[in-house]
Scaffold this active site. Structure first.
Site, short mmCIF file in Angstrom:
data_model
loop_
_atom_site.label_atom_id
_atom_site.label_comp_id
_atom_site.label_asym_id
_atom_site.label_seq_id
_atom_site.Cartn_x
_atom_site.Cartn_y
_atom_site.Cartn_z
N CYS A 103 32.64 26.82 -99.59
CA CYS A 103 32.69 28.18 -99.03
C CYS A 103 32.74 28.12 -97.52
O CYS A 103 32.48 27.09 -96.90
CB CYS A 103 31.44 28.97 -99.44
SG CYS A 103 31.15 29.13 -101.20
N ASP B 17 49.19 33.17 -58.04
CA ASP B 17 49.72 34.41 -58.60
C ASP B 17 49.21 35.61 -57.79
O ASP B 17 48.00 35.75 -57.55
CB ASP B 17 49.30 34.54 -60.06
CG ASP B 17 49.89 35.76 -60.73
OD1 ASP B 17 51.05 35.69 -61.18
OD2 ASP B 17 49.19 36.79 -60.79
#
Length: 506
Positions: free
Chosen positions: A37, A460
């Site tokens: 699981c 940038d």
């Protein structure tokens, strides 16, 4: 086995608290039921002494466990390690996820990494408890389950599409992985009907698997992610930078063409509360696995936002940004070579101008495609095609045109490798050696193309403005998550990249 899973005590605590943060990072197997699981499975209440923990679904399956029918552990997001690590194992996992085992075998993966098959097996067994072939087999079973449960394809064609070499291996793999036959899985959705006649409940037979290609058409898939997901900036970026003919925003979904190993494809991706809805049109069903993997990578869906936000949210400069929009993702790419070419074309121009210039290149060199549900017309050109151009044939500054052709030539010749198995350090050195590619370009390629979580294009203009607005902090303190810090900073700007079209004001 060294493994990448937490300590046993941490695993037990995660299971006891149903902690979804660990889903996909390890798997819990119960010896008494022979079921494995996800850690958050609500149905699991075994005694501690009956639990074992595995670093991969493939390892649990190899140990004789089948997937839980309630929590469906095979559907959880992949481990975030494979996107943020640059070592040989992570590169191998990215190649396996892209379907290289199905196309070239395990030796093909090893050769791309510069290892022998035996060395590669030692690496995956040592950390994941499973061989490359077992990992690929687990992946095939998951792909087959998607097709069985969501499409009306004949089961024999499902086997072919998922990458199985025979009907027998397909039937056996599904039975081992899910404790049900393909027919029984298909019967869970009685409304499905096969495309080639017969009932959806037919068993796969050896006569159905042929060497000819089967047109898959449309397949709908739910792409899981670890919440939270800041979908606005993610999809806003993709929509704002869309290249005409290759990408578009339509009916609340980002759509684009895909260049896949066996032919062209198209995908539509729409954000939902707990998943991303993906609609795929493929010319060859064998491309489903790589198509899904590339879409997940594009949207950074295997990221661990809890870990990232915990680190960045502890910084005073970023804490308000993280709290305002948690779950930042990096808008990446389905093809790193395409992205690199687009970044060069976008040097020192606006987002809109870059899309226009790139669209002209696509119109000239891109291969045509037929879009069944929109206005997409082209695949993005290959580096080989771009490398045939003269710099004088490319609009814009001469230096940028020459840089584009130089980059395309390096990609076409194999001197520069940016694919899923790329060595990040080597790629960075090669990019730095190419004329016309500065730090801004290289950092963006590392961030969005290679998936480096710590890239930071400091030059940038938008980032500089955002940094100034938060007091110009020292960005080095955000390691190793500077790429995600950049997303939070960009999200503060009043720019279309931060909002999907339906949320933008006219």
């Amino acid at each position: 086995m060294r493994g990448v899973i937490p300590t046993r005590a941490a695993c037990l605590q995660a299971v006891a608290s149903r902690d979804t943060r660990f889903d996909g990072q390890f798997f819990t197997a119960v010896r008494t039921t022979r079921i494995y699981c996800r850690p958050s499975c609500p149905a699991m209440t075994p005694r501690e002494e009956n639990m074992s923990f595995y670093p991969s679904a493939a390892a649990a399956q190899d140990a004789g466990y089948r997937a839980c029918r309630r929590c469906r552990p095979d559907t959880v997001p992949g481990s975030p390690d494979w996107d943020v690590r640059a070592d040989a194992l992570a590169r191998a996992m990215r190649l396996i996820g892209d379907g290289v085992v199905e196309r070239e075998g395990v030796p093909g993966v090893a050769a791309r990494l510069g290892y022998s098959t035996r060395q590669l097996q030692r690496i995956t067994l040592g950390e994941l408890g499973a061989s490359p072939l077992a990992i690929a087999r687990s992946q095939r079973a998951h792909t087959a389950r998607i097709l069985i449960e969501t499409s009306p394809m004949p089961l024999s064609d499902v086997a072919y599409a998922a990458g199985f070499g025979s009907i027998r291996s397909f039937n056996e793999a599904i039975k081992v992985a899910f404790d049900r036959t393909p027919t029984q899985l298909r019967d869970l959705n009685p409304n499905l009907r096969t495309l080639k006649g017969g009932s959806a409940g037919e068993s796969a037979s050896s006569g159905g698997l042929r060497g000819t290609k089967t047109v898959l058409g449309r397949v709908d898939v739910r792409l899981a992610f670890r919440p939270p997901l800041a979908s606005g900036p993610l999809f806003g970026h993709l929509a704002a930078t869309a290249v005409p003919g290759v990408e578009e925003w339509r009916d609340g979904a980002y759509r684009r063409t895909l260049r896949l190993p066996h032919g062209p494809g198209i995908v539509a991706l729409a954000p939902r509360t707990d998943h991303v809805a993906a609609t795929l049109w493929l010319s060859d069903p064998r491309d489903l696995t790589p198509a899904i993997g590339r879409c997940r990578r594009l949207l950074d869906l295997d990221a661990d936002p809890i870990a990232v936000d915990a680190a960045l949210g502890a910084d005073p400069a970023l804490a308000p940004l993280v709290a305002a929009g948690p779950g930042a993702r990096i808008p990446r790419t389905v093809d790193a070579s395409e992205l690199a070419l687009r970044i060069v074309l976008g040097q020192q121009v606006s987002t809109a101008a870059a899309a226009t210039t790139t669209g002209r290149l696509v119109e000239r060199l891109g291969e045509p495609v037929i879009d069944p549900a929109g206005d997409l017309t082209r695949l993005f050109p290959t580096p080989d095609a771009v490398a045939t151009l003269e710099a004088s044939e490319i609009p814009g500054p001469r230096a940028r045109a020459e840089a584009l052709v130089t980059l395309a030539s390096a990609l076409a010749s194999g001197r520069l490798e940016l694919g899923p198995g790329a060595d990040w350090d080597e790629a960075g050195r090669t990019l730095a050696s190419l004329k016309g590619l500065g730090p801004w370009t290289i950092e963006l390629i590392a961030m969005r193309g290679l998936g480096d979580p710590d890239a930071f294009p400091a030059g940038d203009l938008g980032l500089r403005r955002a940094l100034a607005s938060v007091g110009d902090p020292e960005v080095g303190r955000w390691r190793p998550w500077r790429s995600y810090a950049a997303q939070y900073l960009w999200a503060t700007l009043d720019h279309p990249i931060n909002r999907p079209p339906q949320e933008r004001t006219p």
